[in-house]
Design a protein around this motif. Sequence first.
Motif, PDB file in Angstrom:
ATOM      1  N   ASP A  78     160.639 107.169   2.894  1.00  0.00           N
ATOM      2  CA  ASP A  78     161.401 108.008   3.820  1.00  0.00           C
ATOM      3  C   ASP A  78     160.892 107.844   5.245  1.00  0.00           C
ATOM      4  OD1 ASP A  78     163.108 109.006   1.908  1.00  0.00           O
ATOM      5  OD2 ASP A  78     161.962 110.852   1.592  1.00  0.00           O
ATOM      6  N   LEU A  79     159.579 107.812   5.414  1.00  0.00           N
ATOM      7  CA  LEU A  79     159.016 107.647   6.757  1.00  0.00           C
ATOM      8  C   LEU A  79     159.365 106.287   7.347  1.00  0.00           C
ATOM      9  CD1 LEU A  79     155.534 109.343   6.233  1.00  0.00           C
ATOM     10  CD2 LEU A  79     157.489 110.252   7.506  1.00  0.00           C
ATOM     11  N   ASP A  80     159.462 105.271   6.504  1.00  0.00           N
ATOM     12  CA  ASP A  80     159.846 103.936   6.978  1.00  0.00           C
ATOM     13  C   ASP A  80     161.298 103.900   7.463  1.00  0.00           C
ATOM     14  OD1 ASP A  80     157.356 102.881   6.497  1.00  0.00           O
ATOM     15  OD2 ASP A  80     157.869 102.153   4.485  1.00  0.00           O
ATOM     16  N   ARG A  81     162.121 104.828   6.994  1.00  0.00           N
ATOM     17  CA  ARG A  81     163.535 104.895   7.397  1.00  0.00           C
ATOM     18  C   ARG A  81     163.736 105.569   8.745  1.00  0.00           C
ATOM     19  NH1 ARG A  81     165.982 108.194   3.044  1.00  0.00           N
ATOM     20  NH2 ARG A  81     167.312 108.721   4.793  1.00  0.00           N
ATOM     21  N   SER A 120     147.535 116.545  12.400  1.00  0.00           N
ATOM     22  CA  SER A 120     146.921 115.629  13.358  1.00  0.00           C
ATOM     23  C   SER A 120     147.857 114.472  13.721  1.00  0.00           C
ATOM     24  CB  SER A 120     145.614 115.079  12.786  1.00  0.00           C
ATOM     25  OG  SER A 120     145.865 114.367  11.590  1.00  0.00           O
ATOM     26  N   SER A 121     148.902 114.275  12.920  1.00  0.00           N
ATOM     27  CA  SER A 121     149.877 113.219  13.201  1.00  0.00           C
ATOM     28  C   SER A 121     150.978 113.677  14.143  1.00  0.00           C
ATOM     29  CB  SER A 121     150.524 112.748  11.892  1.00  0.00           C
ATOM     30  OG  SER A 121     149.565 112.280  10.992  1.00  0.00           O
ATOM     31  N   MET A 122     151.042 114.974  14.399  1.00  0.00           N
ATOM     32  CA  MET A 122     152.133 115.534  15.186  1.00  0.00           C
ATOM     33  C   MET A 122     151.675 115.825  16.610  1.00  0.00           C
ATOM     34  SD  MET A 122     154.538 115.718  12.956  1.00  0.00           S
ATOM     35  CE  MET A 122     155.701 117.009  12.788  1.00  0.00           C
ATOM     36  N   PRO A 123     152.447 115.634  17.629  1.00  0.00           N
ATOM     37  CA  PRO A 123     153.679 114.860  17.603  1.00  0.00           C
ATOM     38  C   PRO A 123     153.365 113.390  17.376  1.00  0.00           C
ATOM     39  CG  PRO A 123     153.163 115.507  19.859  1.00  0.00           C
ATOM     40  CD  PRO A 123     152.133 116.132  18.952  1.00  0.00           C
ATOM     41  N   GLY A 124     154.309 112.729  16.738  1.00  0.00           N
ATOM     42  CA  GLY A 124     154.062 111.330  16.422  1.00  0.00           C
ATOM     43  C   GLY A 124     155.320 110.547  16.157  1.00  0.00           C
ATOM     44  N   ASP A 125     155.186 109.222  16.250  1.00  0.00           N
ATOM     45  CA  ASP A 125     156.299 108.330  15.960  1.00  0.00           C
ATOM     46  C   ASP A 125     156.208 107.869  14.511  1.00  0.00           C
ATOM     47  OD1 ASP A 125     154.109 106.710  16.094  1.00  0.00           O
ATOM     48  OD2 ASP A 125     154.989 105.234  17.441  1.00  0.00           O
ATOM     49  N   ARG A 126     157.105 106.977  14.134  1.00  0.00           N
ATOM     50  CA  ARG A 126     157.182 106.521  12.745  1.00  0.00           C
ATOM     51  C   ARG A 126     155.857 105.949  12.248  1.00  0.00           C
ATOM     52  NH1 ARG A 126     161.446 101.925  11.303  1.00  0.00           N
ATOM     53  NH2 ARG A 126     159.997 100.694  12.523  1.00  0.00           N
ATOM     54  N   ALA A 127     155.224 105.094  13.029  1.00  0.00           N
ATOM     55  CA  ALA A 127     153.980 104.446  12.587  1.00  0.00           C
ATOM     56  C   ALA A 127     152.849 105.464  12.431  1.00  0.00           C
ATOM     57  CB  ALA A 127     153.582 103.354  13.572  1.00  0.00           C
ATOM     58  N   GLY A 128     152.719 106.382  13.390  1.00  0.00           N
ATOM     59  CA  GLY A 128     151.664 107.393  13.318  1.00  0.00           C
ATOM     60  C   GLY A 128     151.847 108.345  12.147  1.00  0.00           C
ATOM     61  N   LEU A 129     153.092 108.721  11.902  1.00  0.00           N
ATOM     62  CA  LEU A 129     153.376 109.607  10.770  1.00  0.00           C
ATOM     63  C   LEU A 129     153.070 108.916   9.442  1.00  0.00           C
ATOM     64  CD1 LEU A 129     156.719 111.139  12.049  1.00  0.00           C
ATOM     65  CD2 LEU A 129     154.516 112.313  11.846  1.00  0.00           C
ATOM     66  N   ARG A 130     153.390 107.627   9.360  1.00  0.00           N
ATOM     67  CA  ARG A 130     153.118 106.888   8.116  1.00  0.00           C
ATOM     68  C   ARG A 130     151.607 106.755   7.887  1.00  0.00           C
ATOM     69  NH1 ARG A 130     155.228 103.561   4.123  1.00  0.00           N
ATOM     70  NH2 ARG A 130     153.745 102.015   3.414  1.00  0.00           N
ATOM     71  N   ARG A 131     150.842 106.465   8.942  1.00  0.00           N
ATOM     72  CA  ARG A 131     149.382 106.360   8.797  1.00  0.00           C
ATOM     73  C   ARG A 131     148.803 107.684   8.293  1.00  0.00           C
ATOM     74  NH1 ARG A 131     149.738 103.505  13.537  1.00  0.00           N
ATOM     75  NH2 ARG A 131     149.222 105.336  14.767  1.00  0.00           N
ATOM     76  N   GLY A 132     149.253 108.783   8.881  1.00  0.00           N
ATOM     77  CA  GLY A 132     148.770 110.091   8.454  1.00  0.00           C
ATOM     78  C   GLY A 132     149.137 110.405   7.018  1.00  0.00           C
ATOM     79  N   ALA A 133     150.348 110.033   6.612  1.00  0.00           N
ATOM     80  CA  ALA A 133     150.792 110.280   5.233  1.00  0.00           C
ATOM     81  C   ALA A 133     149.989 109.436   4.248  1.00  0.00           C
ATOM     82  CB  ALA A 133     152.284 109.990   5.107  1.00  0.00           C
ATOM     83  N   GLU A 134     149.661 108.214   4.624  1.00  0.00           N
ATOM     84  CA  GLU A 134     148.846 107.363   3.744  1.00  0.00           C
ATOM     85  C   GLU A 134     147.463 107.963   3.553  1.00  0.00           C
ATOM     86  OE1 GLU A 134     149.053 103.651   5.801  1.00  0.00           O
ATOM     87  OE2 GLU A 134     150.833 102.986   4.704  1.00  0.00           O
ATOM     88  N   GLU A 139     162.757 103.858  15.116  1.00  0.00           N
ATOM     89  CA  GLU A 139     161.602 103.372  15.872  1.00  0.00           C
ATOM     90  C   GLU A 139     161.640 103.951  17.289  1.00  0.00           C
ATOM     91  OE1 GLU A 139     158.101 101.691  16.537  1.00  0.00           O
ATOM     92  OE2 GLU A 139     159.127 101.408  14.630  1.00  0.00           O
ATOM     93  N   GLY A 140     160.469 104.328  17.821  1.00  0.00           N
ATOM     94  CA  GLY A 140     160.353 104.777  19.197  1.00  0.00           C
ATOM     95  C   GLY A 140     160.694 106.242  19.425  1.00  0.00           C
ATOM     96  N   VAL A 141     160.983 106.991  18.396  1.00  0.00           N
ATOM     97  CA  VAL A 141     161.297 108.411  18.544  1.00  0.00           C
ATOM     98  C   VAL A 141     160.057 109.221  18.188  1.00  0.00           C
ATOM     99  CG1 VAL A 141     162.753 110.307  17.745  1.00  0.00           C
ATOM    100  CG2 VAL A 141     163.707 108.014  17.968  1.00  0.00           C
ATOM    101  N   VAL A 142     159.699 110.182  19.028  1.00  0.00           N
ATOM    102  CA  VAL A 142     158.546 111.041  18.778  1.00  0.00           C
ATOM    103  C   VAL A 142     159.037 112.340  18.146  1.00  0.00           C
ATOM    104  CG1 VAL A 142     156.641 112.309  19.840  1.00  0.00           C
ATOM    105  CG2 VAL A 142     157.247 110.036  20.686  1.00  0.00           C
TER     106      VAL A 142
END
Length: 125
Positions: free
Chosen positions: A95-98, A70-84, A101-104
């Motif tokens: 790793d997700l914080d690294r 459900s996080s895909m496609p997603g940027d750094r913030a969306g992927l981190r929310r889903g992982a949490e 920014e701005g890349v989907v």
Amino acid sequence: MERVSNKHGTRLDEEMKQEVRGNVQGIAGGRAEEWKTPEPAGEDQPEASRVPDMDNHADLTRFGRYIGLSSMPGDRAGLRRGAEILGAPDDVLADLDRLPEGVVFHTVTEIWAALGRGAAERLPQ
């Protein structure tokens, strides 16, 4: 009336019953032909069960467990929310914080490549 085989006799019937007991009940150590038993690898032969790059594949698999579809496609913030939400450990969140920014990202392998750990199937946009 109990049916009993008169072919062998009681003693031999009991012996035969004990011989196949492991196979019938699924107990380890049942009788088996010698040719069915696998031989160990020789001294000059490579280990048969070892798969090349298995450690890298296991790391990618572990990482991918915490990237929700459900996080895909997603940027750094969306992927981190889903992982949490999926209960990702601290190293996966770091790793997700690294990630840039701005890349989907569209696939886990794109994320993995952006972290410098492998080749991507397609480049992130």
